[in-house]
Design an enzyme around this catalytic site. Structure first.
Site, PDB file in Angstrom:
ATOM      1  N   ARG A  59       1.016  -1.208   0.039  1.00 32.02           N
ATOM      2  CA  ARG A  59      -0.207   0.094  -0.059  1.00 32.02           C
ATOM      3  C   ARG A  59       0.806   1.049  -0.003  1.00 32.02           C
ATOM      4  O   ARG A  59       0.682   2.106  -0.914  1.00 32.02           O
ATOM      5  CB  ARG A  59      -1.006   0.166   1.266  1.00 32.02           C
ATOM      6  CG  ARG A  59      -2.057   1.095   1.212  1.00 32.02           C
ATOM      7  CD  ARG A  59      -2.849   1.224   2.455  1.00 32.02           C
ATOM      8  NE  ARG A  59      -3.547  -0.209   2.564  1.00 32.02           N
ATOM      9  CZ  ARG A  59      -4.142  -0.514   3.575  1.00 32.02           C
ATOM     10  NH1 ARG A  59      -4.474   0.529   4.528  1.00 32.02           N
ATOM     11  NH2 ARG A  59      -4.916  -1.515   3.657  1.00 32.02           N
ATOM     12  N   HIS A 105      -8.055  -4.017  -8.081  1.00 30.77           N
ATOM     13  CA  HIS A 105      -8.057  -3.250  -6.774  1.00 30.77           C
ATOM     14  C   HIS A 105      -9.189  -3.177  -5.993  1.00 30.77           C
ATOM     15  O   HIS A 105     -10.007  -2.234  -6.152  1.00 30.77           O
ATOM     16  CB  HIS A 105      -7.453  -1.735  -6.964  1.00 30.77           C
ATOM     17  CG  HIS A 105      -7.023  -0.951  -5.746  1.00 30.77           C
ATOM     18  ND1 HIS A 105      -5.698  -1.124  -5.361  1.00 30.77           N
ATOM     19  CD2 HIS A 105      -7.258  -0.031  -4.968  1.00 30.77           C
ATOM     20  CE1 HIS A 105      -5.647  -0.397  -4.470  1.00 30.77           C
ATOM     21  NE2 HIS A 105      -6.364   0.352  -4.092  1.00 30.77           N
ATOM     22  N   TYR A 149     -18.043  13.166 -14.294  1.00 30.48           N
ATOM     23  CA  TYR A 149     -18.038  14.341 -15.217  1.00 30.48           C
ATOM     24  C   TYR A 149     -16.779  14.309 -15.756  1.00 30.48           C
ATOM     25  O   TYR A 149     -16.679  15.012 -16.808  1.00 30.48           O
ATOM     26  CB  TYR A 149     -18.032  15.524 -14.574  1.00 30.48           C
ATOM     27  CG  TYR A 149     -19.521  15.647 -13.712  1.00 30.48           C
ATOM     28  CD1 TYR A 149     -20.750  15.637 -14.425  1.00 30.48           C
ATOM     29  CD2 TYR A 149     -19.343  15.677 -12.246  1.00 30.48           C
ATOM     30  CE1 TYR A 149     -21.841  15.827 -13.886  1.00 30.48           C
ATOM     31  CE2 TYR A 149     -21.000  15.928 -11.749  1.00 30.48           C
ATOM     32  CZ  TYR A 149     -21.982  15.883 -12.258  1.00 30.48           C
ATOM     33  OH  TYR A 149     -23.105  15.788 -11.737  1.00 30.48           O
TER      34      TYR A 149
END
Length: 577
Positions: A59, A105, A149
């Site tokens: 990570r 993921h 968007y």
């Protein structure tokens, strides 16, 4: 224990005694439970170590080879799988996030989207890897638009991070549900860890690696390849210091040198500010660049708060005049204040001067290590050599397989009539293949074909039998033989492998190299108290009794009413100046 159990005829219903489940034969159909006593200290220690190692390796820390954390690697690999290269159309960010979440993921969607957004921000990465379209945030800390968007695709530089991925250059591993494979590292030609840096907080350790200029880094890597014994001073002739996407000025090089030598250090960065005279004759401070990762809106608010609290005096107004052409913060200085003094106070009390603690920790062979500049370069060169070797072996295997097929076709062309006769006399394809493999078409018993060669001959189109096509086959075979010899020479020569690494880095430098954005001031030093005092012309008077006084020259010339001459200093009756 619920129910009755026995072991070799021994009754196991004794209260307070616990046994391993594997050794017990249950005689009751009722539910049962077996409690195994454990030491809670050992269990907590083991569980926490497992957790911390997961955070460190999977990570928070980047890999020294490609400079990426797993989430960055998965985003780039997922976008590559969608075909979002630099010369194709953008695709909705939500589509990309879904691809990465569903395949590689299994975490929150914000972790993937935030990662992709940062890789598209030109003020966050020295060389952005993602080309974003839409609102991807700002230096003021504004959030990006929702993923439904915005749109994205890979930057051109990402091609050199993902290139040769299909040539067995890196290892692959199964994804979280064992249905797909993902790369453990990307075969990058870009020294990404050095040029883009990294930051992350793991368990018990953290990393903070600053970005550098690509041209300088490649020059430094080439210098290391030419001389493995090069010192940090030698590397610093090429890699001067970190180079930030937001520009600025590095104030002092001692911390930079310490970071390059040991992997830890402190780098002080100032914003770029100029003092200008307004048409009205007043001085203004114009800030055109701010330190890396400093929030512009927060910086302006901090200055305003200090002015309101009277901690910084001499400022009448502050404005943000930034636009699409660049950053511009204007600080109006009062008429009775000195701009240089105000600027020194801004550096001292605000994030206009910021220090960065360098902590170069990255994963080397899956283990966290503190790395100097030379060690980072060494690990990258070692990785590039491995990539070149694996790619060469892959291309060699492909070339030899193709040459093997062509050898069989050329044999068939040499015995063309006999091969055609043999095929016509066979009842099916299997018989024809077996007889071709046995060499029944040739009088020479030494002539045999492999199964692949026989299949290729049977699949061959009649067009290939023309004279022109035969010449093409021979020319292709001769080129392949030369290519195979060249690939073997690469594998046999470490010098040739290093030359290939240098050539590929040179190509990267020519395509993506640019000038430094961050200047360096080589005069190390803290802000002195003298810098905080206005540079005024004064008169110093000393009396006979030892009193000393500093008076501004314009005040010293002031005369009392009805007085004669300069009356800038008064003394006691028995004393005189």
């Amino acid at each position: 224990m619920i129910g009755t159990a026995s072991l070799s005829g021994v009754n196991l219903t004794t209260a307070g005694t616990y046994y391993n489940l594997a050794t017990i034969r249950i005689k009751s159909s009722r539910p049962y439970a077996v409690i195994i006593p454990i030491d809670i200290t050992k269990e907590m220690k083991s569980a926490y170590i497992d957790y911390s190692m997961s955070v460190i390796v999977s990570r928070a820390l980047p890999d020294v080879r490609d400079g990426l954390k797993p989430v960055h690697r998965r985003v780039l690999f997922g976008m590559s799988g969608l075909g979002l290269v630099y010369n194709k159309a953008h695709k909705k960010s939500a589509r990309i996030v879904g691809e990465v979440l569903g395949k590689y993921h299994p975490h929150g969607d914000s972790s993937v989207y935030d990662t992709m957004v940062r890789m598209a921000q030109h003020w966050s990465l020295r060389y952005p890897l993602v080309d974003g379209q839409g609102n991807f945030g700002s230096m003021d800390g504004d959030s990006p638009a929702a993923m439904r968007y915005t749109e994205a695709r890979l930057q051109r530089i990402s091609d050199d991070i993902l290139g040769d991925l299909d040539k067995d250059t890196v290892d692959f591993k199964l994804n979280f549900d064992d249905t797909l494979k993902e790369p453990t590292v990307l075969p990058t030609r870009i020294p990404n860890l050095l040029v883009n840096g990294a930051s992350g907080i793991a368990v018990g350790m953290a990393t903070n690696m600053l970005p550098h200029n690509l041209t300088e880094v490649i020059n430094g890597i080439n210098a290391y390849i030419d001389d493995n014994e090069i010192t940090t001073e030698g590397l610093m002739e090429h890699i001067k210091a970190p180079d930030f996407p937001t520009g600025g000025i590095i104030y002092g090089v001692e911390g930079v040198k310490e970071a390059f030598e040991t992997g830890r250090g402190r780098v002080v960065v100032r914003g770029r500010a100029e003092i200008e005279n307004s048409p009205s004759g007043r001085e203004t401070i114009v800030v055109s660049e701010i330190p890396y990762q400093v929030n512009k809106a927060s910086l302006i608010m901090k200055i305003a708060d200090l002015v309101n609290d009277k901690k910084i005096e001499g400022i009448s107004d502050i404005r943000d005049e930034s636009d699409r052409n660049g950053l511009r913060i204007v600080v109006d200085v009062k008429r009775d204040a000195v701009a240089n003094v105000v600027l020194s106070k801004l550096y001292k009390y605000t994030p206009l001067q910021t220090s960065y603690g360098v902590n170069n920790i990255a994963l080397v062979n899956g283990r966290p290590r503190l790395l100097s500049l030379k060690q980072q370069i060494s690990e990258f060169v070692k990785f590039r050599i491995e990539v070149v070797q694996r790619r060469t072996r892959y291309e060699l295997a492909k070339a030899e397989a193709r040459a093997h097929i062509l050898e069989g076709i050329l044999i068939a062309l040499d015995y063309l009539d006999q091969v055609i006769e043999l095929i016509r006399s066979c009842k099916d394809g299997d018989e024809a293949k077996k007889r071709l493999m046995a060499g029944d078409f040739a009088k020479d018993e030494a002539v045999t074909l492999s199964e692949l060669q026989a299949k290729a001959i049977l699949d061959m189109r009649l067009q290939r039998l023309t004279g022109l096509e035969r010449d093409k086959i021979k020319a292709e075979y001769n080129q392949l033989k030369e290519f195979i010899d060249y690939l073997n020479s690469i594998l046999d020569s470490s010098e040739l492998q290093f030359e290939i690494v240098k050539e590929e880095l040179q190509e990267v430098k020519e395509r993506f190299g640019d000038e430094r954005r961050t200047d360096i001031i080589f005069a190390e030093g803290e802000i002195r108290i003298e810098d905080m005092i206005a540079n005024d012309e004064v008169v110093v008077t000393i009396s006979h009794l030892g009193y000393i006084k500093r008076t501004k020259s314009d005040e010293y010339r002031t005369q009392n009413r009805g007085g004669r001459g300069a009356k800038g200093s008064k003394t006691r009756n028995e004393d005189f100046v």
